[in-house]
Motif scaffolding. Structure first.
Motif, PDB file in Angstrom:
ATOM      1  N   GLN A  31      35.046 -83.632  28.908  1.00  0.00           N
ATOM      2  CA  GLN A  31      35.327 -85.007  28.492  1.00  0.00           C
ATOM      3  C   GLN A  31      36.779 -85.050  28.030  1.00  0.00           C
ATOM      4  OE1 GLN A  31      34.059 -87.940  28.475  1.00  0.00           O
ATOM      5  NE2 GLN A  31      31.854 -87.739  28.849  1.00  0.00           N
TER       6      GLN A  31
ATOM      7  N   TYR B 257      40.448 -86.293  26.450  1.00  0.00           N
ATOM      8  CA  TYR B 257      41.023 -87.062  25.336  1.00  0.00           C
ATOM      9  C   TYR B 257      42.507 -87.282  25.595  1.00  0.00           C
ATOM     10  CZ  TYR B 257      36.775 -85.782  22.755  1.00  0.00           C
ATOM     11  OH  TYR B 257      35.489 -85.613  22.360  1.00  0.00           O
TER      12      TYR B 257
ATOM     13  N   THR C 240      33.312 -78.700  16.942  1.00  0.00           N
ATOM     14  CA  THR C 240      32.106 -79.271  17.537  1.00  0.00           C
ATOM     15  C   THR C 240      30.856 -78.752  16.843  1.00  0.00           C
ATOM     16  OG1 THR C 240      31.736 -77.552  19.226  1.00  0.00           O
ATOM     17  CG2 THR C 240      33.257 -79.338  19.800  1.00  0.00           C
TER      18      THR C 240
ATOM     19  N   THR D 294      37.722 -87.095  16.757  1.00  0.00           N
ATOM     20  CA  THR D 294      38.931 -87.102  17.575  1.00  0.00           C
ATOM     21  C   THR D 294      40.185 -87.334  16.730  1.00  0.00           C
ATOM     22  OG1 THR D 294      38.948 -89.473  18.000  1.00  0.00           O
ATOM     23  CG2 THR D 294      37.598 -88.114  19.466  1.00  0.00           C
TER      24      THR D 294
ATOM     25  N   ARG E 203      37.975 -91.215  15.797  1.00  0.00           N
ATOM     26  CA  ARG E 203      36.631 -91.598  16.227  1.00  0.00           C
ATOM     27  C   ARG E 203      35.677 -90.429  16.000  1.00  0.00           C
ATOM     28  NH1 ARG E 203      36.910 -92.085  21.949  1.00  0.00           N
ATOM     29  NH2 ARG E 203      38.827 -90.889  21.830  1.00  0.00           N
TER      30      ARG E 203
ATOM     31  N   VAL F  17      32.103 -88.987  17.809  1.00  0.00           N
ATOM     32  CA  VAL F  17      31.458 -89.224  19.094  1.00  0.00           C
ATOM     33  C   VAL F  17      30.284 -88.263  19.279  1.00  0.00           C
ATOM     34  CG1 VAL F  17      31.903 -89.545  21.576  1.00  0.00           C
ATOM     35  CG2 VAL F  17      33.809 -89.645  19.963  1.00  0.00           C
TER      36      VAL F  17
ATOM     37  N   TYR G 159      27.751 -86.693  22.430  1.00  0.00           N
ATOM     38  CA  TYR G 159      27.558 -86.524  23.872  1.00  0.00           C
ATOM     39  C   TYR G 159      26.214 -85.832  24.113  1.00  0.00           C
ATOM     40  CZ  TYR G 159      32.680 -86.937  23.816  1.00  0.00           C
ATOM     41  OH  TYR G 159      33.973 -87.345  23.604  1.00  0.00           O
TER      42      TYR G 159
ATOM     43  N   GLY H  58      26.977 -84.085  29.229  1.00  0.00           N
ATOM     44  CA  GLY H  58      28.285 -84.555  28.764  1.00  0.00           C
ATOM     45  C   GLY H  58      28.388 -86.066  28.666  1.00  0.00           C
ATOM     46  N   LYS H  59      27.289 -86.764  28.927  1.00  0.00           N
ATOM     47  CA  LYS H  59      27.312 -88.235  28.861  1.00  0.00           C
ATOM     48  C   LYS H  59      27.586 -88.688  27.429  1.00  0.00           C
ATOM     49  CE  LYS H  59      24.640 -92.270  30.087  1.00  0.00           C
ATOM     50  NZ  LYS H  59      23.342 -92.869  29.838  1.00  0.00           N
ATOM     51  N   ARG H  60      28.521 -89.650  27.268  1.00  0.00           N
ATOM     52  CA  ARG H  60      28.828 -90.158  25.934  1.00  0.00           C
ATOM     53  C   ARG H  60      27.755 -91.134  25.498  1.00  0.00           C
ATOM     54  NH1 ARG H  60      34.433 -93.086  24.909  1.00  0.00           N
ATOM     55  NH2 ARG H  60      33.327 -94.630  26.120  1.00  0.00           N
TER      56      ARG H  60
ATOM     57  N   TRP I 166      27.245 -92.176  21.821  1.00  0.00           N
ATOM     58  CA  TRP I 166      27.430 -92.873  20.536  1.00  0.00           C
ATOM     59  C   TRP I 166      28.854 -92.667  20.076  1.00  0.00           C
ATOM     60  CZ3 TRP I 166      28.532 -90.606  15.685  1.00  0.00           C
ATOM     61  CH2 TRP I 166      28.355 -91.438  14.556  1.00  0.00           C
ATOM     62  N   GLU I 167      29.437 -93.682  19.430  1.00  0.00           N
ATOM     63  CA  GLU I 167      30.814 -93.557  18.953  1.00  0.00           C
ATOM     64  C   GLU I 167      31.090 -94.554  17.841  1.00  0.00           C
ATOM     65  OE1 GLU I 167      33.956 -93.425  21.990  1.00  0.00           O
ATOM     66  OE2 GLU I 167      35.119 -94.774  20.713  1.00  0.00           O
TER      67      GLU I 167
END
Ligand code: CA
Length: 705
Positions: free
Chosen positions: A486, A488, A496, A508, A512, A514, A516, A521-523, A525-526
């Motif tokens: 993913q 940035y 992590t 980040t 943010r 986040v 996954y 690796g699908k995002r 929540w953020e």
């Protein structure tokens, strides 16, 4: 029988909500996976997997996460700590090694402790007044203090129980930013300082009394003083000349440690050489052990067991201090106990935990310094053309740079997916060697190289920013390849956490937090938070309810030294601990971002020669904290943004009027005329910046017309 009674106590606690008042012990730490509600040690368990078996927060429920509570730190500075949670109490640290004990359910402050670090000591370190957290053992909490103390506090009251000075030489630039670890009743701590000229070592103290148990030096010292052990005699053969011990040699143990209770081995990550310049440090000869190595020690005696050197003869600040994970992997159809690390140099290593034998390595980052790792010897194949700046004093651009392909923000290993989640980044550096070393001075970096160069124009910054990018990389350590990534926009993102809920969490640089899916690796929540995030997130449970904690507070070497790039994240210093839970309803703290237009500076009165002199003085004495070439990210004040009154008080401030706030006094180093040259350079940079921003906004307006 024993297991049954333990289970009984555990169930009783869960059912009644009564906190288990037992003290943290080696037995409890070795069985940490059996009490998933707690996070008893820095990396959760002794192997530092940073994996939680908790699963209430999972791929199906994660979108219901809301704020449970938040805690505002008294100082808006870097927060690098991973909190520890023991039976409903959360222990964490902020800048300048301040310690906080909070009710893990509510965030209510139970006690705090300020070790009263003299703020001017900030100038002795490379990388901000950071602290990566405490250790808890018995009835005490342990903190490594920035100025070199190791202190034990009463875990119930925060009162100081004992304090020892861990430093071998008060004149050298030693700092402590790492979290102590406790093994077999001994508290273990190293230190930092290899950018300034120090000799690395690690020391163990009796957890009860603070009495020194053993000390292990990672590099040889002055030969006239005699070798401390056979190990020092062995490693001295890998060093040449006399500069190495005069300059300190480096090899500081400033962050990572892990422990295997079955093998009874302590693994330490050893830092870069000091000086960085291999020719000036060791005549460009020898491996320079134990620089850039993982070393296994007997934790009871401090005796050497094995080592593996990731970067022999390191010349690029390729520390092996990055997070170490000890776990079991299925290799060639058999379970094997291994040590894993993704150090700065860009290769991911798997080693045999018992013997240090090289198992495999894979390239997880952008690398130009080596063509690969020889699978027979486990040694890197140096790309001399690309990376050797010392033989012919020929400057070179090398990938990665000193910020590394991975820095200290910890990775995590999820045994369900078999993947390691690495906060990876692309960095590079232009290495310009000096002809001769300088002498070691208080608070002055000493690399044997020119101070790193950063672009000075907006255009140059934007160009470099295309290179400096971050990634969350899900790495298969058996196949040595990435499963997913993913991207940035910025580097210096957080550590992590992975969980049994098939989740990976990361914060980040641009503020943010986040979540996954760990497998794909699908995002999922953020949320936006008050500042940049660098610390490793963690999770715990109290009364059967799962919580998720992010320490928020940007800072560290990248934001303060490389403000030229780091300002682009737009985050401001606003340090808080955010704790989320499913259905959490607490209001999110306000999120502010940075105003870019500086106030109108006074006119420049110096000529070009004085400005050039001012620039050189600035980069040598001010740039490490306020940003090279006077380009800051405002974590430590960006001097282009000084208010009119601060311009008037410039000289007194430089000579110590704000030492209580962290500005070291420079009266013994700079003459008033030199301070004026620095001041004029800063004013000129402020004018430059205003003009560039103006130009950019004019161009934008024209483009939209
Ligand atoms: Ca370093």
């Amino acid at each position: 029988m024993k297991n049954n009674s333990l289970l009984g106590v555990f169930l009783l606690c869960c059912l009644t909500g009564v906190a288990l008042a037992a003290e943290v012990s080696g037995k409890r730490l070795a069985a940490a996976d059996g009490e998933p509600g707690n996070w008893l040690a820095h990396g959760r368990n002794y192997g530092e997997e940073r994996y939680s078996p908790l699963r209430a927060i999972n791929v199906d429920t994660v979108d219901k996460l809301g704020l449970a509570w938040s805690f505002k730190y008294p100082l808006d500075r870097v927060v690098e700590a991973t909190p520890i949670v023991v039976d409903g109490v959360l222990y964490t640290t902020g800048a300048y090694s301040m310690v906080f004990a909070l009710d893990a359910r509510t965030g209510q402050l139970l006690w705090d402790y300020d070790p009263q670090v003299w703020r001017g000591y900030q100038g002795r370190g490379c990388c901000d007044a950071a602290n990566r957290g405490v250790a808890v053992w018995g009835d005490k909490v342990y903190v490594g203090v920035y100025d070199g103390r190791l202190e034990a506090l009463d875990s119930k009251t925060g009162e100081l129980v004992w304090s020892v000075n861990t430093l071998i030489d008060a004149e050298r630039n030693y700092t402590i930013s790492g979290a102590p670890r406790v093994v077999n009743g001994k508290v273990i701590i190293g230190n930092g300082g290899a950018e300034f000229g120090v000799r690395g070592y690690i020391t163990a103290y009796d957890a009860e009394t603070g009495k020194q148990a053993w000390r292990f030096f990672t590099v040889p010292g002055d030969p006239a003083a005699g070798d401390e052990s056979e190990t020092i005699t062995m490693i001295r053969k890998t060093w040449f000349g006399d500069q190495y011990w005069k300059q300190g040699g480096g090899g500081t143990v400033w962050d990572s440690m892990a422990y295997d209770p079955t093998l009874n081995l302590l693994y330490i990550g050893v830092g870069n050489g000091s000086l960085w310049n291999y020719k000036l440090r060791s005549q460009a000869r020898g491996d320079n052990l134990f620089v850039s190595s993982i070393v296994a020690l007997n934790p009871d005696t401090g005796k050497y067991v094995w080592h593996y050197q990731t970067t022999p003869g390191d010349a690029w600040d390729f520390t092996a201090t990055q997070h170490i994970i000890v776990t079991t992997l299925d290799i060639d159809g058999k379970p094997r106990r291994v040590v894993m690390q993704a150090p700065k140099n860009g290769f991911f290593y798997v080693l045999d935990a018992a013997t240090g034998e090289f198992v495999s390595a894979g390239k997880f980052g952008e690398v130009t310094w080596a063509k690969g790792i020889d699978p027979q010897t486990g040694r890197p194949i140096l790309d001399r053309e690309a990376a050797d700046y010392w033989t012919d004093s020929d400057p070179k651009t090398v990938f990665p740079g000193s910020q590394g392909a991975h820095n200290w923000p910890p990775m995590s290993f999820n045994p369900q997916t078999g993947l390691v989640y690495i906060p990876q980044q692309v960095t590079m550096e232009y290495f310009v060697p000096l002809e001769s070393p300088s002498t070691v001075q208080t608070g002055v970096p000493n690399l044997g190289l020119e101070i790193p160069i950063v672009p000075e124009t907006l255009e140059g910054i934007e160009e470099l920013a295309q290179v400096y990018r971050g990634n969350l990389v899900a790495w298969d350590p058996v196949r040595q390849e990435a499963r997913w990534k993913q991207p940035y926009e910025h580097i210096h993102n957080s550590g992590t956490l992975s969980t049994a809920g098939n989740l990976v969490f990361q914060g980040t640089a641009d503020g943010r937090v986040v979540a996954y899916a760990a497998d794909s690796g699908k995002r999922l929540w953020e949320r936006s938070v008050s500042s940049g995030v660098v610390a490793g997130p963690m999770t715990y449970a109290v009364d059967g309810e799962q919580y998720l904690a992010f320490n928020v507070g940007w800072g560290g070497a990248f934001p303060i030294t490389f403000g030229a790039l780091a300002y682009r994240t737009g985050v401001v210093p606003d340090s808080r601990l955010y704790v989320f839970k499913l259905g959490g309803k607490a209001p999110m703290p306000p999120v502010r971002r940075r105003e870019l237009q500086p106030p109108s500076p006074p006119p420049v009165t110096a000529d070009a020669a004085a400005l050039a002199e001012g620039k050189s003085l600035y980069n040598n004495h001010c740039g490490v904290c306020h940003g090279l070439s006077a380009l800051g990210s405002d974590i430590i004040p960006d001097l282009r943004y000084l208010a009119p009154r601060q311009h008037e008080e410039f000289l007194p401030i430089v000579f110590g009027a704000r030492s209580h706030k962290g500005m070291p006094p420079f009266g013994a180093i700079l003459e008033p005329a030199q301070v004026e040259q620095v001041h004029q350079y800063i004013i000129s940079r402020s004018h430059d910046w205003r003009q560039e921003l103006l130009k950019r906004s004019t161009q934008r307006e024209q483009a939209t017309r």
